[in-house]
Design an enzyme around this catalytic site. Structure first.
Site, PDB file in Angstrom:
ATOM      1  N   LYS A   1       2.294  -0.572   1.760  1.00  0.00           N
ATOM      2  CA  LYS A   1       0.949  -0.561   1.166  1.00  0.00           C
ATOM      3  C   LYS A   1      -0.085   0.006   2.133  1.00  0.00           C
ATOM      4  O   LYS A   1      -0.939   0.808   1.753  1.00  0.00           O
ATOM      5  CB  LYS A   1       0.523  -1.973   0.751  1.00  0.00           C
ATOM      6  CG  LYS A   1       1.344  -2.620  -0.329  1.00  0.00           C
ATOM      7  CD  LYS A   1       0.766  -3.944  -0.774  1.00  0.00           C
ATOM      8  CE  LYS A   1       0.636  -4.963   0.337  1.00  0.00           C
ATOM      9  NZ  LYS A   1       1.939  -5.415   0.873  1.00  0.00           N
TER      10      LYS A   1
ATOM     11  N   VAL B   1       0.437   1.998   4.680  1.00  0.00           N
ATOM     12  CA  VAL B   1       0.683   3.426   4.902  1.00  0.00           C
ATOM     13  C   VAL B   1       0.104   4.247   3.752  1.00  0.00           C
ATOM     14  O   VAL B   1      -0.572   5.261   3.968  1.00  0.00           O
ATOM     15  CB  VAL B   1       2.197   3.708   5.047  1.00  0.00           C
ATOM     16  CG1 VAL B   1       2.445   5.212   5.173  1.00  0.00           C
ATOM     17  CG2 VAL B   1       2.766   2.983   6.252  1.00  0.00           C
TER      18      VAL B   1
ATOM     19  N   LYS C   1      -9.691  -4.917   2.269  1.00  0.00           N
ATOM     20  CA  LYS C   1      -8.519  -5.790   2.226  1.00  0.00           C
ATOM     21  C   LYS C   1      -9.003  -7.073   1.583  1.00  0.00           C
ATOM     22  O   LYS C   1      -9.760  -7.843   2.184  1.00  0.00           O
ATOM     23  CB  LYS C   1      -7.984  -6.040   3.639  1.00  0.00           C
ATOM     24  CG  LYS C   1      -6.789  -6.976   3.697  1.00  0.00           C
ATOM     25  CD  LYS C   1      -5.519  -6.315   3.195  1.00  0.00           C
ATOM     26  CE  LYS C   1      -4.321  -7.262   3.373  1.00  0.00           C
ATOM     27  NZ  LYS C   1      -3.056  -6.627   2.999  1.00  0.00           N
TER      28      LYS C   1
ATOM     29  N   GLY D   1      -3.906  -4.796  -1.619  1.00  0.00           N
ATOM     30  CA  GLY D   1      -3.518  -6.147  -1.981  1.00  0.00           C
ATOM     31  C   GLY D   1      -2.779  -6.829  -0.845  1.00  0.00           C
ATOM     32  O   GLY D   1      -2.691  -6.313   0.271  1.00  0.00           O
ATOM     33  N   LEU D   2      -2.240  -8.003  -1.138  1.00  0.00           N
ATOM     34  CA  LEU D   2      -1.469  -8.727  -0.136  1.00  0.00           C
ATOM     35  C   LEU D   2      -0.092  -9.014  -0.698  1.00  0.00           C
ATOM     36  O   LEU D   2       0.064  -9.204  -1.909  1.00  0.00           O
ATOM     37  CB  LEU D   2      -2.158 -10.050   0.224  1.00  0.00           C
ATOM     38  CG  LEU D   2      -2.225 -11.103  -0.878  1.00  0.00           C
ATOM     39  CD1 LEU D   2      -2.138 -12.496  -0.273  1.00  0.00           C
ATOM     40  CD2 LEU D   2      -3.528 -10.979  -1.663  1.00  0.00           C
ATOM     41  N   GLY D   3       0.914  -8.978   0.177  1.00  0.00           N
ATOM     42  CA  GLY D   3       2.267  -9.275  -0.272  1.00  0.00           C
ATOM     43  C   GLY D   3       2.706  -8.379  -1.410  1.00  0.00           C
ATOM     44  O   GLY D   3       2.441  -7.174  -1.422  1.00  0.00           O
TER      45      GLY D   3
ATOM     46  N   CYS E   1       9.047   5.353   2.517  1.00  0.00           N
ATOM     47  CA  CYS E   1      10.257   5.185   3.329  1.00  0.00           C
ATOM     48  C   CYS E   1       9.949   4.292   4.533  1.00  0.00           C
ATOM     49  O   CYS E   1       9.188   4.693   5.416  1.00  0.00           O
ATOM     50  CB  CYS E   1      10.776   6.534   3.805  1.00  0.00           C
ATOM     51  SG  CYS E   1      11.333   7.617   2.469  1.00  0.00           S
TER      52      CYS E   1
END
Length: 221
Positions: free
Chosen positions: A15, A17, A39, A106-108, A166
């Site tokens: 995310k 990247v 964030k 987002g998170l996770g 990747c």
């Protein structure tokens, strides 16, 4: 004003990247138009500090943060704090009022908990955020993608497309085998916007912008 919510199938899937690449592209090719990065919630240390280093002239916002690097409801309980989502929404809304493009990370994963009752998918759906799903290229990527797109549909998320990332160096054959685009688009009925190749240095803004330029950005901006 455009807002993109960058979510993933899990934590550590790319995310940051993808968000960095999109930000670098905007800074390089749309420098006259303002950019904000947010964030929404952060636990522990990491993403916000990265964006501040990468984008020193861009406003980076983090409305809600916990020191403990675990899921927000667990972190909040450990720190004896609440989870004021109105504060998060206000931070996002304020940035949207002032910027041409807002990139919200987002998170996770999409199914990760934000509170004891809500997940990232709830926020994406209820807040009406145009959303991009980031999927790591690895064995199991097809199933992860199908499951997360189904989750997005269940929560009425405005899913704009899928970006593969990747997490390590991969051969062309591995990429094709792990993430066959035609099959995934057929199964999910969702466009694949492209692939982010492995980057050892995710703070090289020139490389990030170049990689982002290979994505199908017309679907996003």
């Amino acid at each position: 004003m455009t807002t993109l919510f960058i979510v993933g199938t899990d934590t550590e899937v790319g995310k940051t990247v993808v968000t960095s690449a999109l930000a670098a592209y905007w800074q390089t090719y749309h420098s006259s138009e303002s950019l904000g990065v947010i964030k929404l919630l952060q636990t522990g240390i990491g993403d916000v500090e990265h964006y501040q280093r990468l984008l020193p002239h861009v406003e980076v916002v983090n409305p809600l943060r916990y020191e403990t690097p675990v899921a927000p409801p667990v972190a909040a309980e450990k720190e004896n704090r609440s989870i004021p989502l109105d504060q998060v929404w206000q931070g996002l809304n304020d940035l949207q009022q002032r910027k041409n493009l807002v990139l919200a990370e987002g998170l996770g994963g999409l199914g990760s908990p934000v509170t004891w009752e809500l997940t990232v998918a709830d926020l994406a759906g209820e807040w009406g955020l145009p959303t991009v799903l980031v999927v790591p290229v690895k064995l199991g990527a097809i199933a992860q993608t199908v499951a997360n797109v189904a989750l997005a549909r269940q929560y009425k998320v405005n899913l704009k497309g899928i970006i593969f990332s990747c997490p390590r160096p991969l051969s062309h054959e591995e990429i094709v085998n792990f993430a066959p685009i035609t099959l995934i688009e057929s199964l999910t009925k969702t466009p694949v916007l492209g692939m982010i190749s492995y980057l050892e240095n995710i703070e090289d803004i020139t490389k990030l912008a170049h990689i982002a330029s290979s994505l199908d950005l017309e679907m996003l901006f």
